[in-house]
Write a protein that holds these residues in place. Structure first.
Motif, PDB file in Angstrom:
ATOM      1  N   ARG A   1       4.068   3.438   6.738  1.00 33.32           N
ATOM      2  CA  ARG A   1       3.027   3.867   5.816  1.00 33.32           C
ATOM      3  C   ARG A   1       3.559   4.682   4.640  1.00 33.32           C
ATOM      4  NH1 ARG A   1      -1.023   5.946  10.408  1.00 33.32           N
ATOM      5  NH2 ARG A   1       0.763   5.393  11.702  1.00 33.32           N
TER       6      ARG A   1
ATOM      7  N   GLU B   1       2.739   3.467   0.868  1.00 39.88           N
ATOM      8  CA  GLU B   1       1.959   4.279  -0.063  1.00 39.88           C
ATOM      9  C   GLU B   1       2.740   4.536  -1.346  1.00 39.88           C
ATOM     10  OE1 GLU B   1      -0.310   8.628  -0.284  1.00 39.88           O
ATOM     11  OE2 GLU B   1       0.728   8.008   1.558  1.00 39.88           O
ATOM     12  N   SER B   2       4.041   4.864  -1.200  1.00 36.99           N
ATOM     13  CA  SER B   2       4.837   5.178  -2.381  1.00 36.99           C
ATOM     14  C   SER B   2       5.127   3.938  -3.227  1.00 36.99           C
ATOM     15  CB  SER B   2       6.153   5.839  -1.971  1.00 36.99           C
ATOM     16  OG  SER B   2       6.970   4.940  -1.237  1.00 36.99           O
TER      17      SER B   2
ATOM     18  N   ASP C   1      -1.123  -1.429   0.431  1.00 31.36           N
ATOM     19  CA  ASP C   1      -2.248  -0.874   1.171  1.00 31.36           C
ATOM     20  C   ASP C   1      -2.024  -0.958   2.676  1.00 31.36           C
ATOM     21  OD1 ASP C   1      -3.665  -0.363  -1.181  1.00 31.36           O
ATOM     22  OD2 ASP C   1      -4.560  -2.379  -1.186  1.00 31.36           O
TER      23      ASP C   1
END
Length: 451
Positions: A401, A405-406, A410
């Motif tokens: 995750r 995210e970076s 999604d």
């Protein structure tokens, strides 16, 4: 939708997802598209290079395939939920609850081999949760091969440097891990360190800091000591990396709520847990291998160079794995900068140990036709490429995750690469609308992007 054969859909493994878990995985199979745009990095190759390399591999004769299916999952980076979802997605496990251990192996899970491609540690939500789920997979009877990744090695070597005589080649190896290791240190401190007893005999803040830093003289003595191990460009890169990390390391630790004494206590406890033969997580490094071979396929974390290709052709994978156990427990920097650790860190850059056509010939001569690896993360599922004429299957599909995210992806990453005994290779990812099918001996190749 073009070039979709519905009869191929049966190759997707039967899945039994936990109720309430959204299934964003592909339900259809397509032949692997080879003429999509070139990957956006310096080591990508054009489709024509891959096809010519594939033709060369096929000219050597029939491929040898694993006797049972292999499921390759790589670069889970401390995200247990991503690992568990990927086990579900590949048909290995059925989850019956939310716990890290709340799953049982399916018939397929008991019949296949699971190759974890390295980089279990760093980045995402919980290192210790990830290790708990991985240990559960092994304890439940899965035939599991655990490969070493560069992030995994950095922890081992950083911890080893704390207990070693401080010298120009090793004094920087702890702080070299940088801020990515700090969440693990925080976890270990919160769960395993007793402040009343474990901090009692530690020195003051400044002395603890000095135990973890290379010292001012290191920046002058390191270049000369490292000259026989690294090219000048690599030495400069190492010095610049350490200047940045030493400036921010303790501030990053403070941001997580760790003083220098607490960080040092966590590091010592981490060494006890992971490196001590009787530590709670000693199994992690004791189980680890550098390479795994099955038929015509060689599994590594990152890649290979000429020296390791020649050694593999002469001595085989068992000798390399034996050498890995010995050398990874010896002088940290010498090992990490050498050809063996290049298996876990190369991206075929100028500063990496080179792979040339000579190395590819050595691999072909001993029957290796393709490398399956992680390390180079992809945003649209698995990719096929060629390096100096050697086929590569790039299977780091950005699972954790933190990375997602970076990098603008999604949700929680899910997917796996499944290699069947009949030569069918299936790439499954939540980030690509179809399961990609490739069989190197049967050139059913898509010559245009799917629409």
């Amino acid at each position: 939708m073009a070039n979709i054969d519905s009869s191929l859909d049966q190759l997707i493994p039967a899945r039994s997802f936990r109720p309430g878990l959204p299934d964003t995985l592909p339900a259809r199979v397509t032949p692997w598209p080879l003429d999509l745009p070139e990957p956006d990095n310096d080591c990508g190759t054009l489709a024509s290079d891959f096809i010519s390399s594939l033709a060369e591999a096929n000219s050597l004769g029939p491929w040898t395939w694993p006797k049972k299916p292999i499921v390759f999952i790589s670069d889970v980076h401390a995200d247990a939920e991503s690992l568990l979802r990927s086990l579900e997605a590949s048909g290995i496990a059925h989850r019956y609850g939310l716990g890290l251990n709340d799953f049982h192996l399916t018939d397929f899970g008991l019949a296949c081999q699971v190759v974890i491609g390295g980089d279990c540690l760093d980045k995402g939500p919980s290192n210790l949760d990830l290790l708990a789920s991985l240990k559960a997979l092994m304890d439940k009877g899965a035939d599991t091969v655990l490969l070493a990744g560069n992030h995994d090695l950095r922890l081992l070597l950083g911890l080893a440097s704390l207990g070693a005589k401080r010298g120009s080649l090793s004094a920087h190896m702890f702080v070299r891990m940088g801020k990515k290791v700090l969440p693990l240190m925080k976890e270990v401190f919160d769960l395993h360190v007793d402040p009343k007893t474990d901090l009692k005999h530690l020195p003051d803040e400044e002395t603890c800091r000095k135990q973890m830093l290379p010292g001012k003289k290191w920046f002058k003595t390191f270049p000369k000591a490292a000259a026989e191990h690294l090219l000048p460009a690599a030495i400069d890169k190492e010095l610049n990396r350490l200047r940045k990390k030493t400036k921010t390391f303790f501030q990053n630790a403070s941001d997580l709520g760790l003083s220098a004494r607490e960080l040092y206590a966590a590091a010592l406890k981490c060494r006890e847990l992971f490196v001590d033969p009787h530590g709670d997580y000693a199994w992690f490094y004791q189980s680890m291998k550098a390479v795994h071979r099955s038929g015509s396929l060689l599994f590594v974390h990152a890649g290979i160079d000429d020296h390791m290709a020649r050694q593999l052709s002469k001595s085989g994978p068992a000798q390399i794995n034996s050498q890995f156990i010995t050398e990874s427990r010896a002088e940290p920097f010498t090992f990490y900068s050498g050809s063996l650790a290049n298996l876990m860190r190369t991206k075929y850059r100028p500063v990496d140990h080179p792979l040339t056509e000579a190395g590819v010939r050595d691999l072909h001569s001993c029957g290796v036709r393709m490398l399956v690896h992680g390390h180079v993360n992809r945003h649209h599922g698995q990719e096929l490429s060629a390096k100096q004429g050697l086929l590569h299957l790039e299977a780091d599909i950005t699972l954790d995750r933190h990375s997602r995210e970076s990098e603008g992806l999604d949700g929680i990453g899910t997917g796996a690469t499944i290699i069947h005994p009949d030569g069918n290779i299936l790439g499954i990812s939540c980030d690509y609308p179809y399961a990609k099918l490739f069989n190197p001996e049967h050139l059913h190749l898509v010559q245009r992007p799917l629409t």
